[in-house]
Design an enzyme around this catalytic site. Structure first.
Site, PDB file in Angstrom:
ATOM      1  N   HIS A  31     -27.868 -15.931  36.955  1.00  0.00           N
ATOM      2  CA  HIS A  31     -27.161 -16.109  35.689  1.00  0.00           C
ATOM      3  C   HIS A  31     -27.088 -17.587  35.328  1.00  0.00           C
ATOM      4  CE1 HIS A  31     -24.468 -15.047  32.473  1.00  0.00           C
ATOM      5  NE2 HIS A  31     -23.506 -15.842  32.935  1.00  0.00           N
ATOM      6  N   GLU A  42     -29.135 -11.584  37.428  1.00  0.00           N
ATOM      7  CA  GLU A  42     -27.856 -11.985  36.841  1.00  0.00           C
ATOM      8  C   GLU A  42     -26.730 -11.876  37.875  1.00  0.00           C
ATOM      9  OE1 GLU A  42     -27.238 -13.239  33.969  1.00  0.00           O
ATOM     10  OE2 GLU A  42     -28.892 -12.720  32.629  1.00  0.00           O
ATOM     11  N   SER A  50     -24.313 -16.570  28.006  1.00  0.00           N
ATOM     12  CA  SER A  50     -23.144 -15.979  28.640  1.00  0.00           C
ATOM     13  C   SER A  50     -22.020 -15.855  27.617  1.00  0.00           C
ATOM     14  CB  SER A  50     -22.749 -16.788  29.867  1.00  0.00           C
ATOM     15  OG  SER A  50     -21.827 -16.093  30.673  1.00  0.00           O
TER      16      SER A  50
END
Length: 539
Positions: free
Chosen positions: A449, A332, A216
């Site tokens: 995610h 995600e 990320s």
């Protein structure tokens, strides 16, 4: 932490009896002094809370990181230091540190039991995620013990976040010899890598065999470090998990825009000058920057760390010419990010029309919505592609096109199992806490995610929230194996793992990617989808 609180902490530390130095604990000489860590039950040696730069406080607030201050004697490195200033934003973050402070530039090292100076082991430097507003190198999911057990030295560290890490301002640019401001969090990352170059050999690592990795915001950071001339030569390989500075909504701001944002923030808090801003307490600045509707503080094209947009630097082949392993997860972002109710074909088509306008019909051929099941999956794909898929894909495409280096692409699809107990989530202190009995969204059907982190680094056992199964441990062994091989040799392939070919840049043929799950296999990526997004959301 206010200055008064910080002073009390220092006074308390001064009055407290010094911690005893355990006999037989591992010691290492660094450029700033000797550190003493601890030996874990596995035999891995851990060193926690080593300064890699001077505390960025008072007049050093919003300056590039300065060299770590030397210390006399032996410094205990048996516990994690402070996390950087941040709000409690994400419920899945579990910290093991000393609390929150601007005095946060510390790192942690894990080394195999047999590591010694000159062992020349490969090195993994892992950068945490959290949207550049939260996160810390002490989080259990980033723990380095399991990867160190595979024959490498592992480093995590803390960098400045939010207003402390990315505020730009004309007065800051004026005091900089480079006329740059902002990007201090990224400069912290460069400083940590420079510390690794200068010190890691004493821990058994090879300074020329460093892999920088992150998820990320950590993946964005890897992308930025590849683009920046300041980090050139500090790493030999790169791993990116979900995210890059590509795409219109994922780009960096201009320096002028970032400075205007910083000036507006100063006006909002009533600070007439940089000196006024530096005189404010860290708590006041943190609270002011987190007010509803406040724009985030993010990276900018400062002419020093970033001389241009990463997209432009990669397009020109000016990025670090290193092997890259990167990818993203199957969910995600879910369809609920686009629709409040379970999608039907007609509502899904309305979303495509709103998102793609005159090209909605072409979008529907790539994201079919003729049934409710198709609508759910396609809107999940649209949301995921826009959030993390397309930017990461574009990063790999450009690096493959302009570097001549191998690029290994993955698509991670293993969903997390159900929590051990219904309604249990991670809390910020490191245990578990019950959530309310309010209705919750249905569980994700794909890999959300950040779901892959514990699998990739072998840390399932450190997350007590989920009911891990033998299949989860199988996936973790596979992903750890791929990562470890890449860190050691720039190639993820090895004994007992499905073959993962480096992708070839062919405009007329989809690249192959590794689908990582209980049964991992290669598959063609849906190239037409990303080419379409490249046309509708360039750079």
């Amino acid at each position: 932490m206010t200055r008064t609180t910080a002073s009390l902490h220092r006074l308390s530390a001064a009055l407290a009896p010094p911690r005893a130095l355990p006999s037989g604990a591992p010691r290492v000489q660094t450029n700033s002094g000797v550190v003493q860590g601890l030996t874990l039950p596995s035999g891995v040696r851990a060193f926690r809370g080593i300064p890699f730069a001077a505390p960025p406080v008072r007049d050093r607030r919003w300056t590039p990181p300065q060299p770590a201050l030397p210390w006399p004697g032996v410094r205990l490195a048996d516990r994690f230091a402070h996390q950087s200033m941040q709000a409690r934003v994400f419920g899945d973050m579990m910290f093991r540190n000393a609390g929150m402070s601007e005095d946060c530039l510390y790192l942690n090292v894990w080394a195999p039991a047999t590591a010694a100076p000159g062992a020349n082991l490969p090195v993994l430097v892992y950068i945490y995620g959290g949207g550049f507003v939260a996160g810390d190198g002490s989080e259990p999911r980033y723990d380095g013990e399991r990867m160190a057990s595979r024959g490498m030295v592992v480093v995590t560290f803390t960098y400045r976040l939010g207003v402390f890490g990315f505020l730009a301002h004309p007065e800051l640019a004026a005091e900089s010899p480079h006329h740059a401001s902002g990007n201090y969090g990224h400069l912290d990352q460069v400083a940590a890598l420079a510390w690794v170059r200068d010190n890691i050999e004493q821990f058994g690592g090879h300074p020329a065999e460093v892999t920088v990795a992150g998820e990320s915001a950590g993946s964005y950071s890897v992308n930025a470090l590849m683009a920046s001339p300041l980090s050139r030569g500090l790493f030999a390989r790169a791993i990116g998990e979900s995210g890059a500075y590509f795409g219109a909504s994922r780009s960096v701001s201009t320096h002028d825009d970032a400075q205007r944002h910083g000036q507006a923030f100063a006006t909002r808090v009533g600070a007439a000058s940089l000196a006024d801003l530096r005189a404010r307490s860290a708590t006041e600045l943190l609270e002011a920057s987190g007010q509803p509707g406040a724009a985030p503080f993010l990276a900018n094209i400062d002419g020093w760390f970033l001389p241009a947009r990463p997209a432009d630097l990669f397009a020109a082949g000016q990025q670090a010419q290193v092997p890259l392993l990167a990818g993203w997860n199957s969910e995600e972002l879910g369809w609920r990010a686009l629709l409040p109710d379970d999608p039907a074909p007609e509502t899904a088509r309305a979303v495509l029309a709103q998102r793609f306008g005159a090209r909605a019909a072409q979008a529907e051929r790539l994201y079919p919505v003729s049934t409710a099941d198709e609508a759910r999956q396609s809107l999940t794909d649209v949301a995921s592609d826009h959030f993390m898929g397309y930017p990461t894909w574009k990063w790999m495409e450009e690096h493959q096109r302009t570097s001549g280096q191998p690029v290994y692409r993955y698509f991670y699809t293993r969903p997390r199992p159900a929590p051990v107990e219904a309604g249990v989530t991670a809390n910020l202190a490191g245990g578990v806490t019950r959530t309310s009995d309010a209705p919750r969204d249905p569980p994700a059907t794909g890999a959300v995610h950040s779901a892959e982190i514990e699998y990739a680094l072998g840390n399932l056992s450190l997350n007590p929230v989920f009911g891990w199964t033998p299949d989860d441990h199988t996936v973790s062994q596979t992903m750890q194996g791929y990562f470890a091989n890449f860190i050691k040799a720039g190639d993820p392939n090895g004994d007992g793992l499905p073959h993962w070919p480096a992708s070839q840049h062919r405009a007329d043929r989809p690249a192959l990617r590794m689908r990582i799950d209980v049964v991992s296999r290669t598959e063609p990526e849906p190239r037409a989808r990303y080419v379409f997004l490249d046309q509708t959301d360039p750079r």
